[in-house]
Design a protein around this motif. Structure first.
Motif, PDB file in Angstrom:
ATOM      1  N   ASN A   1       0.827  -1.208   0.000  1.00  0.00           N
ATOM      2  CA  ASN A   1       0.000   0.000   0.000  1.00  0.00           C
ATOM      3  C   ASN A   1       0.861   1.256   0.000  1.00  0.00           C
ATOM      4  OD1 ASN A   1      -2.406  -1.470   0.069  1.00  0.00           O
ATOM      5  ND2 ASN A   1      -2.520  -1.453   2.304  1.00  0.00           N
ATOM      6  N   THR A   2       1.926   1.227   0.793  1.00  0.00           N
ATOM      7  CA  THR A   2       2.809   2.390   0.866  1.00  0.00           C
ATOM      8  C   THR A   2       3.508   2.619  -0.462  1.00  0.00           C
ATOM      9  OG1 THR A   2       3.172   1.898   3.213  1.00  0.00           O
ATOM     10  CG2 THR A   2       4.689   3.443   2.172  1.00  0.00           C
ATOM     11  N   MET A   3       3.990   1.549  -1.091  1.00  0.00           N
ATOM     12  CA  MET A   3       4.656   1.684  -2.385  1.00  0.00           C
ATOM     13  C   MET A   3       3.684   2.212  -3.446  1.00  0.00           C
ATOM     14  SD  MET A   3       7.821   0.932  -1.931  1.00  0.00           S
ATOM     15  CE  MET A   3       8.297   0.968  -3.664  1.00  0.00           C
ATOM     16  N   ARG A   4       2.424   1.775  -3.385  1.00  0.00           N
ATOM     17  CA  ARG A   4       1.433   2.265  -4.355  1.00  0.00           C
ATOM     18  C   ARG A   4       1.216   3.769  -4.192  1.00  0.00           C
ATOM     19  NH1 ARG A   4      -4.105   2.605  -3.786  1.00  0.00           N
ATOM     20  NH2 ARG A   4      -4.103   1.177  -2.008  1.00  0.00           N
ATOM     21  N   HIS A   5       1.072   4.217  -2.945  1.00  0.00           N
ATOM     22  CA  HIS A   5       0.895   5.655  -2.724  1.00  0.00           C
ATOM     23  C   HIS A   5       2.140   6.439  -3.139  1.00  0.00           C
ATOM     24  CE1 HIS A   5      -2.994   5.348  -0.920  1.00  0.00           C
ATOM     25  NE2 HIS A   5      -2.585   4.617   0.098  1.00  0.00           N
ATOM     26  N   LEU A   6       3.313   5.870  -2.873  1.00  0.00           N
ATOM     27  CA  LEU A   6       4.554   6.539  -3.252  1.00  0.00           C
ATOM     28  C   LEU A   6       4.675   6.611  -4.769  1.00  0.00           C
ATOM     29  CD1 LEU A   6       6.961   7.818  -1.799  1.00  0.00           C
ATOM     30  CD2 LEU A   6       8.128   5.610  -1.913  1.00  0.00           C
TER      31      LEU A   6
ATOM     32  N   ALA B   1       4.445   9.763  -9.801  1.00  0.00           N
ATOM     33  CA  ALA B   1       3.808  10.003 -11.098  1.00  0.00           C
ATOM     34  C   ALA B   1       3.258  11.424 -11.168  1.00  0.00           C
ATOM     35  CB  ALA B   1       2.697   8.985 -11.331  1.00  0.00           C
ATOM     36  N   ARG B   2       2.664  11.866 -10.069  1.00  0.00           N
ATOM     37  CA  ARG B   2       2.110  13.224 -10.014  1.00  0.00           C
ATOM     38  C   ARG B   2       3.203  14.269 -10.154  1.00  0.00           C
ATOM     39  NH1 ARG B   2      -2.220  15.248  -5.426  1.00  0.00           N
ATOM     40  NH2 ARG B   2      -2.120  17.484  -5.845  1.00  0.00           N
ATOM     41  N   GLN B   3       4.403  13.952  -9.679  1.00  0.00           N
ATOM     42  CA  GLN B   3       5.524  14.890  -9.756  1.00  0.00           C
ATOM     43  C   GLN B   3       6.304  14.764 -11.060  1.00  0.00           C
ATOM     44  OE1 GLN B   3       7.395  13.558  -6.044  1.00  0.00           O
ATOM     45  NE2 GLN B   3       6.948  15.556  -5.130  1.00  0.00           N
TER      46      GLN B   3
ATOM     47  N   GLN C   1       9.082   2.169 -10.936  1.00  0.00           N
ATOM     48  CA  GLN C   1       9.707   1.216 -10.023  1.00  0.00           C
ATOM     49  C   GLN C   1       8.841   0.966  -8.794  1.00  0.00           C
ATOM     50  OE1 GLN C   1      13.609   2.376  -8.712  1.00  0.00           O
ATOM     51  NE2 GLN C   1      13.944   0.532  -7.514  1.00  0.00           N
ATOM     52  N   ALA C   2       8.317   2.040  -8.199  1.00  0.00           N
ATOM     53  CA  ALA C   2       7.495   1.893  -6.991  1.00  0.00           C
ATOM     54  C   ALA C   2       6.207   1.137  -7.295  1.00  0.00           C
ATOM     55  CB  ALA C   2       7.176   3.269  -6.409  1.00  0.00           C
ATOM     56  N   LEU C   3       5.551   1.462  -8.392  1.00  0.00           N
ATOM     57  CA  LEU C   3       4.286   0.812  -8.731  1.00  0.00           C
ATOM     58  C   LEU C   3       4.475  -0.651  -9.098  1.00  0.00           C
ATOM     59  CD1 LEU C   3       2.656   3.732 -10.745  1.00  0.00           C
ATOM     60  CD2 LEU C   3       1.897   2.861  -8.532  1.00  0.00           C
ATOM     61  N   GLN C   4       5.547  -0.966  -9.810  1.00  0.00           N
ATOM     62  CA  GLN C   4       5.814  -2.363 -10.149  1.00  0.00           C
ATOM     63  C   GLN C   4       6.149  -3.173  -8.893  1.00  0.00           C
ATOM     64  OE1 GLN C   4       5.234  -3.887 -12.840  1.00  0.00           O
ATOM     65  NE2 GLN C   4       5.103  -2.285 -14.402  1.00  0.00           N
TER      66      GLN C   4
ATOM     67  N   ILE D   1      -3.550   2.378 -12.124  1.00  0.00           N
ATOM     68  CA  ILE D   1      -2.664   3.553 -12.091  1.00  0.00           C
ATOM     69  C   ILE D   1      -1.620   3.445 -13.197  1.00  0.00           C
ATOM     70  CG2 ILE D   1      -0.966   4.835 -10.741  1.00  0.00           C
ATOM     71  CD1 ILE D   1      -2.435   3.869  -8.218  1.00  0.00           C
ATOM     72  N   LEU D   2      -1.044   2.262 -13.346  1.00  0.00           N
ATOM     73  CA  LEU D   2      -0.021   2.058 -14.380  1.00  0.00           C
ATOM     74  C   LEU D   2      -0.615   2.256 -15.770  1.00  0.00           C
ATOM     75  CD1 LEU D   2       1.809  -1.022 -12.852  1.00  0.00           C
ATOM     76  CD2 LEU D   2       2.915   1.140 -13.451  1.00  0.00           C
TER      77      LEU D   2
END
Length: 217
Positions: free
Chosen positions: A169-174, A179-181, A189-192, A213-214
């Motif tokens: 969950n933390t990696m998904r939010h990160l 992505a927003r930035q 990398q974080a989403l995968q 999201i991806l």
């Protein structure tokens, strides 16, 4: 017999949690049990049952009832000097306030819970609160604070073992934050990483949300 009564009340709490997983919400049973605990001065059990009733109100979209019940639960836990119980009440209160889009109030509740979990050295609770706060900071536009908070959560999860859902969950939010930035490589990398963690534990909803999201990004 007090021991037998407490064992019965514990069984009802367990049944309530199982029922919620199955989307069965029997508020009347909990209300009757709370009345019994109150009548017999089983204050710790009453606090636990109130917390479960608040969660049940939450899942039934009865948000204001949930908040009122959580205040009752927290008051009892404070009278018992049960700090972890108090923290769990504040965590749930933050969850309710977040759903109501009362984001600043939700953040205040999560920070109180975070401080108490730190006080009682419950790292899993700390990590969970930091993830919630990080997600709120993203929604509030405090992106630098969000990244610091989510990274702190990851460090705590790395010190624990077997809590892959929380880390995912933390990696998904990160990843969403990156992505927003416009930080494309870090976001990928974080989403995968989040997706792999979700798939490893068969957390299908988390995997689906991450894949979405991806795909959008």
């Amino acid at each position: 017999d007090t021991d037998e009564a407490e064992a019965t009340l514990d069984a009802i709490v367990d049944f309530s949690r199982l029922s919620q997983i199955m989307y069965i919400y029997d508020v009347s049973l909990l209300s009757e049990t709370i009345a019994y605990a109150r009548e017999h001065h089983l204050t710790r059990k009453e606090a636990s049952l109130l917390l479960e009733r608040a969660r049940m109100h939450f899942y039934r979209y009865q948000r204001l009832e949930a908040l009122a019940t959580l205040d009752e639960s927290r008051t009892l836990y404070r009278s018992l000097e049960d700090r972890r119980g108090e923290a769990e009440s504040m965590q749930t209160k933050g969850d309710v306030l977040r759903i109501l889009d009362r984001l600043h109030e939700a953040a205040d509740a999560f920070r109180i819970a975070l401080d108490i979990f730190a006080e009682v050295s419950y790292q899993r609770g700390q990590a969970s609160m930091l993830t919630r706060l990080g997600e709120l900071y993203v929604r509030l536009g405090s992106l630098e604070e969000a990244e610091r908070t989510l990274q702190s959560s990851l460090r705590l999860y790395d010190e624990e073992t077997g809590i892959r859902l929380g880390k995912a969950n933390t990696m998904r939010h990160l990843g969403g934050l990156y992505a927003r930035q416009g930080r494309e490589d870090e976001a990928e990398q974080a989403l995968q990483t989040a997706l792999r963690l979700y798939e490893d534990i068969d957390a299908r909803l988390g995997a689906a949300n991450t894949s979405l999201i991806l795909a959008k990004w």
